[in-house]
Design a protein around this motif. Structure first.
Motif, PDB file in Angstrom:
ATOM      1  N   PRO A  52       0.801  -1.234   0.000  1.00  0.00           N
ATOM      2  CA  PRO A  52       0.000   0.000   0.000  1.00  0.00           C
ATOM      3  C   PRO A  52       0.830   1.280   0.000  1.00  0.00           C
ATOM      4  N   PHE A  53       2.104   1.182   0.401  1.00  0.00           N
ATOM      5  CA  PHE A  53       2.880   2.424   0.494  1.00  0.00           C
ATOM      6  C   PHE A  53       3.749   2.669  -0.732  1.00  0.00           C
ATOM      7  N   GLU A  54       3.641   1.794  -1.730  1.00  0.00           N
ATOM      8  CA  GLU A  54       4.459   1.992  -2.928  1.00  0.00           C
ATOM      9  C   GLU A  54       3.724   2.807  -3.970  1.00  0.00           C
ATOM     10  N   LEU A  55       4.474   3.704  -4.598  1.00  0.00           N
ATOM     11  CA  LEU A  55       3.882   4.520  -5.667  1.00  0.00           C
ATOM     12  C   LEU A  55       3.509   3.631  -6.839  1.00  0.00           C
ATOM     13  N   PRO A  56       2.512   4.048  -7.619  1.00  0.00           N
ATOM     14  CA  PRO A  56       2.167   3.262  -8.803  1.00  0.00           C
ATOM     15  C   PRO A  56       3.351   3.210  -9.774  1.00  0.00           C
ATOM     16  N   THR A  57       3.579   2.073 -10.365  1.00  0.00           N
ATOM     17  CA  THR A  57       4.604   1.969 -11.398  1.00  0.00           C
ATOM     18  C   THR A  57       3.890   1.707 -12.721  1.00  0.00           C
ATOM     19  N   SER A  58       4.665   1.639 -13.792  1.00  0.00           N
ATOM     20  CA  SER A  58       4.020   1.414 -15.092  1.00  0.00           C
ATOM     21  C   SER A  58       3.293   0.075 -15.088  1.00  0.00           C
ATOM     22  N   GLU A  59       3.776  -0.841 -14.231  1.00  0.00           N
ATOM     23  CA  GLU A  59       3.146  -2.164 -14.176  1.00  0.00           C
ATOM     24  C   GLU A  59       1.831  -2.120 -13.384  1.00  0.00           C
ATOM     25  N   THR A  60       1.812  -1.318 -12.291  1.00  0.00           N
ATOM     26  CA  THR A  60       0.645  -1.354 -11.412  1.00  0.00           C
ATOM     27  C   THR A  60      -0.373  -0.267 -11.716  1.00  0.00           C
ATOM     28  N   PHE A  61       0.019   0.758 -12.474  1.00  0.00           N
ATOM     29  CA  PHE A  61      -0.879   1.875 -12.728  1.00  0.00           C
ATOM     30  C   PHE A  61      -2.020   1.464 -13.659  1.00  0.00           C
ATOM     31  N   VAL A  62      -3.258   1.797 -13.275  1.00  0.00           N
ATOM     32  CA  VAL A  62      -4.379   1.418 -14.140  1.00  0.00           C
ATOM     33  C   VAL A  62      -5.254   2.615 -14.502  1.00  0.00           C
ATOM     34  N   GLY A  63      -4.751   3.823 -14.233  1.00  0.00           N
ATOM     35  CA  GLY A  63      -5.561   5.001 -14.568  1.00  0.00           C
ATOM     36  C   GLY A  63      -6.809   5.058 -13.713  1.00  0.00           C
ATOM     37  N   ILE A  64      -7.929   5.417 -14.334  1.00  0.00           N
ATOM     38  CA  ILE A  64      -9.142   5.567 -13.528  1.00  0.00           C
ATOM     39  C   ILE A  64     -10.073   4.357 -13.651  1.00  0.00           C
ATOM     40  N   LYS A  65      -9.482   3.227 -13.995  1.00  0.00           N
ATOM     41  CA  LYS A  65     -10.272   2.016 -14.142  1.00  0.00           C
ATOM     42  C   LYS A  65     -11.024   1.653 -12.853  1.00  0.00           C
ATOM     43  N   ASN A  66     -10.324   1.824 -11.690  1.00  0.00           N
ATOM     44  CA  ASN A  66     -10.961   1.510 -10.410  1.00  0.00           C
ATOM     45  C   ASN A  66     -12.212   2.342 -10.178  1.00  0.00           C
ATOM     46  N   TYR A  67     -12.164   3.564 -10.676  1.00  0.00           N
ATOM     47  CA  TYR A  67     -13.315   4.440 -10.457  1.00  0.00           C
ATOM     48  C   TYR A  67     -14.525   3.900 -11.219  1.00  0.00           C
ATOM     49  N   PHE A  68     -14.275   3.411 -12.431  1.00  0.00           N
ATOM     50  CA  PHE A  68     -15.386   2.846 -13.202  1.00  0.00           C
ATOM     51  C   PHE A  68     -15.945   1.617 -12.514  1.00  0.00           C
ATOM     52  N   SER A  69     -15.030   0.732 -12.049  1.00  0.00           N
ATOM     53  CA  SER A  69     -15.557  -0.493 -11.423  1.00  0.00           C
ATOM     54  C   SER A  69     -16.211  -0.174 -10.086  1.00  0.00           C
ATOM     55  N   GLY A  70     -15.679   0.803  -9.350  1.00  0.00           N
ATOM     56  CA  GLY A  70     -16.294   1.207  -8.082  1.00  0.00           C
ATOM     57  C   GLY A  70     -17.699   1.738  -8.292  1.00  0.00           C
ATOM     58  N   ILE A  71     -17.845   2.593  -9.296  1.00  0.00           N
ATOM     59  CA  ILE A  71     -19.158   3.168  -9.594  1.00  0.00           C
ATOM     60  C   ILE A  71     -20.128   2.082 -10.020  1.00  0.00           C
ATOM     61  N   GLU A  72     -19.622   1.170 -10.840  1.00  0.00           N
ATOM     62  CA  GLU A  72     -20.485   0.118 -11.359  1.00  0.00           C
ATOM     63  C   GLU A  72     -20.914  -0.852 -10.256  1.00  0.00           C
ATOM     64  N   LYS A  73     -19.956  -1.263  -9.410  1.00  0.00           N
ATOM     65  CA  LYS A  73     -20.260  -2.275  -8.392  1.00  0.00           C
ATOM     66  C   LYS A  73     -21.186  -1.772  -7.304  1.00  0.00           C
ATOM     67  N   THR A  74     -21.071  -0.491  -6.951  1.00  0.00           N
ATOM     68  CA  THR A  74     -21.845  -0.003  -5.818  1.00  0.00           C
ATOM     69  C   THR A  74     -23.027   0.859  -6.253  1.00  0.00           C
ATOM     70  N   GLY A  75     -23.107   1.199  -7.528  1.00  0.00           N
ATOM     71  CA  GLY A  75     -24.104   2.179  -7.942  1.00  0.00           C
ATOM     72  C   GLY A  75     -23.812   3.520  -7.288  1.00  0.00           C
ATOM     73  N   PHE A  76     -22.547   3.914  -7.362  1.00  0.00           N
ATOM     74  CA  PHE A  76     -22.102   5.060  -6.580  1.00  0.00           C
ATOM     75  C   PHE A  76     -22.814   6.363  -6.964  1.00  0.00           C
ATOM     76  N   ILE A  77     -23.087   6.527  -8.246  1.00  0.00           N
ATOM     77  CA  ILE A  77     -23.738   7.765  -8.685  1.00  0.00           C
ATOM     78  C   ILE A  77     -25.115   7.898  -8.036  1.00  0.00           C
ATOM     79  N   LYS A  78     -25.840   6.765  -8.034  1.00  0.00           N
ATOM     80  CA  LYS A  78     -27.148   6.743  -7.383  1.00  0.00           C
ATOM     81  C   LYS A  78     -26.998   7.015  -5.893  1.00  0.00           C
ATOM     82  N   ALA A  79     -25.989   6.347  -5.282  1.00  0.00           N
ATOM     83  CA  ALA A  79     -25.763   6.515  -3.849  1.00  0.00           C
ATOM     84  C   ALA A  79     -25.508   7.980  -3.511  1.00  0.00           C
TER      85      ALA A  79
END
Lengths: 281, 278
Positions: free
Chosen positions: B45-72
């Motif tokens: 958790p304390f390591e900066l993103p590297t080219s291997e681990t960086f995924v851009g804003i993909k997590n935000y899309f999956s977070g919104i999709e999984k929880t219905g965040f916009i509705k929430a």
């Protein structure tokens, strides 16, 4: 005033009172009744006297354990939060640059909700524990200190603001006079600052105490009581008793009554203390 | 003396700077991790993103999709705004009436409301959510009634304290001019309450926006607010999507930070005023 006509009085008070009856008063009274019954649903109850209370304390060790865990937690966080908050307040009233900026930063965590806070710190603490090959679910000791750190982070800034207001209301002549008499910094803190901010210390003491006793969201998010139910505090233990096991609703309600009495005693004690102090002044 | 002061100040500043960094670090670490792939978070958790681990804003899309965040977000906003408005509107009226009309009934109402502040939520959670079911208050509109009822204690308490400090003469003059109690309240009293209205609104906003257990028990099955959405992601231990979790935490914090920085002074003032009185 004024003799307000009854229909106006009703208009002003009834909406609040109806909502209060629905949300609090009726559920509260009915809750007391249910604590003496066995029930699955609110319409199907059998009177069992004090047996739920007895089961709460003797049925298993959970409630007593949670009570003890909560008391220890409340004492530790009471001392630590107030020490940190008071130190921050002293540092920020000493005329350092950027006081407002620091105050803004330290206060901020207080606005973040308990669930979100719990998961933020779960990441951080598990990340640190990773180096030792364990995580938060490994032992209740980690959960305990994790909660202490979390609560300190959240509440120190809040108590700090109360202390800052108290320190700033100390007349400057008093401090000046002490300095002329040759008092050093520590003597000023001991003999002027601390006695003068006593009311704030009382407020913060009881605020941290009641906050610690009522803690739920942070507890649920950080450990959810793991391992087993060992890091569950009172509120979480009551919740788990209610919704985690069928047939224990009555016991859960009895625990909630005991919990309410404990919290009420703390609050009444506080009101007594602050009132006598106000009279003295 | 002067150099001693300077040294002291430098030490204080350094200490404060470190503490401020400590305060901000957890939030920044979560923010940083929200851009890493879901399997690279818990392990480092304390390591900066590297080219291997960086995924851009993909997590935000999956977070919104999984929880219905916009509705929430929508539910949270709706419930908070309308509950706070309702609480402020009705409890200030009640506080004024029971403070000005001195009677046994008034003080009975006052002490009942103050009493409710002491009682922890767990005492009524089961019976209250059953009550909400029976009365069909288990929807975003109905929950406003519950917040009015459960929030009345603190709000009436703070409003009454302030009403006591308003001189009666103003109200008496308006009465002489022929105002009825409604006109008197809305034209004369309510505007005077403004500073304490801000305090009550802020305290209730912070409580309702962050509240988890009440909405979870009452409407959680059909309507997820933000705290419920975040808790929902937890799922079974170990199986949860850490990437989506980080993204949701960030999305949960951003509105609070914006709110805080737009009205920071009144928030700090209001929260402390509430604490000292409560």
């Amino acid at each position: 005033m004024h003799n307000m006509p009854k229909k106006y009085y009703a208009l002003f008070t009834l909406p609040t009172i109806i909502a209060f009856a629905i949300a609090f008063l009726i559920p509260f009274l009915f809750g007391i009744y249910l604590s003496f019954t066995n029930f699955r649903t609110v319409t199907d109850t059998t009177w069992v006297g004090f047996s739920n209370y007895i089961r709460a304390f003797t049925g298993d060790n959970n409630f007593v354990h949670a009570l003890w865990f909560t008391v220890r937690f409340a004492i530790v966080s009471l001392i630590l939060i107030n020490l940190v908050a008071f130190t921050l307040a002293l540092l920020l009233t000493g005329g350092v640059k950027g006081t407002n900026f620091f105050r803004t930063i330290f206060f901020m965590p207080n606005l973040i909700g308990g669930i979100v806070l719990g998961y933020i710190w779960q990441l951080i603490i598990n990340g640190i524990l990773l180096n030792f090959g364990v995580d938060l679910t490994y032992s209740a000791t980690y959960g305990f200190w994790g909660l202490v750190v979390l609560m300190n982070w959240q509440q120190a800034g809040y108590m700090m603001v109360i202390y800052i207001a108290a320190i700033q209301s100390i007349p400057t002549e008093m401090v000046e006079a002490a300095k002329i008499d040759g008092a050093n910094g520590w003597q000023i803190i001991r003999n002027i600052t601390i006695p003068m901010v006593m009311p704030a210390i009382t407020i913060c003491t009881f605020l941290t105490l009641t906050n610690s006793f009522k803690l739920f969201d942070q507890n649920l998010a950080l450990t959810a009581g793991a391992p087993a139910r060992e890091s569950a505090m009172l509120a979480l233990d009551i919740y788990t008793t209610f919704y985690g096991r069928v047939g224990y609703e009555g016991v859960g309600q009895a625990k909630a009554v005991v919990f309410s009495i404990i919290v009420a005693i703390i609050v009444i004690l506080q009101m007594r203390l602050t009132r006598t102090r106000e009279v003295e002044r | 003396m002067n150099t001693k002061n300077k040294i002291q100040n430098t030490i204080s500043f350094a200490a404060l700077f470190l503490l401020a960094a400590y305060t901000l670090a957890p939030i920044l670490i979560v923010f940083m991790n929200s851009f890493k792939g879901r399997f690279f978070i818990s392990d480092a958790p304390f390591e900066l993103p590297t080219s291997e681990t960086f995924v851009g804003i993909k997590n935000y899309f999956s977070g919104i999709e999984k929880t219905g965040f916009i509705k929430a977000f929508g539910y949270s906003l709706f419930i908070t705004v309308f509950s706070v408005a309702t609480v402020v509107f009705f409890t200030s009226m009640t506080a004024w009436a029971i403070t000005r009309v001195k009677s046994k009934l008034s003080s009975f109402i006052y002490y009942m409301l103050v009493f409710s502040m002491i009682i922890p939520f767990q005492m009524v959670m089961f019976t209250m959510s059953k009550m909400a079911n029976i009365l069909h208050l288990d929807n975003p509109l109905g929950i406003i009634v519950l917040y009015l009822g459960f929030g009345a204690g603190l709000s009436v308490f703070i409003f009454s304290g302030f009403v006591k400090s308003i001189p009666l003469e103003i109200e008496e003059a308006a009465m002489m001019d022929g105002c009825n109690p409604l006109q008197l309240y809305f034209l004369v009293v309510f505007p005077v309450l403004q500073p304490v209205t801000v305090t009550v609104a802020i305290l209730n906003t912070m409580w309702i926006w962050n509240d988890y257990l009440l909405p979870y028990l009452v409407i959680g099955n059909n309507y997820k607010t933000i705290p419920i959405a975040v808790q929902y992601l937890q799922g079974g231990y170990g199986s949860r999507d850490m990437g989506a979790m980080m993204a949701c935490l960030v999305m949960a914090i951003i509105p609070i930070i914006i709110f805080y920085f737009t009205s920071q002074k009144s928030i700090i003032k209001g929260v402390t005023a509430g604490a000292v009185k409560g």
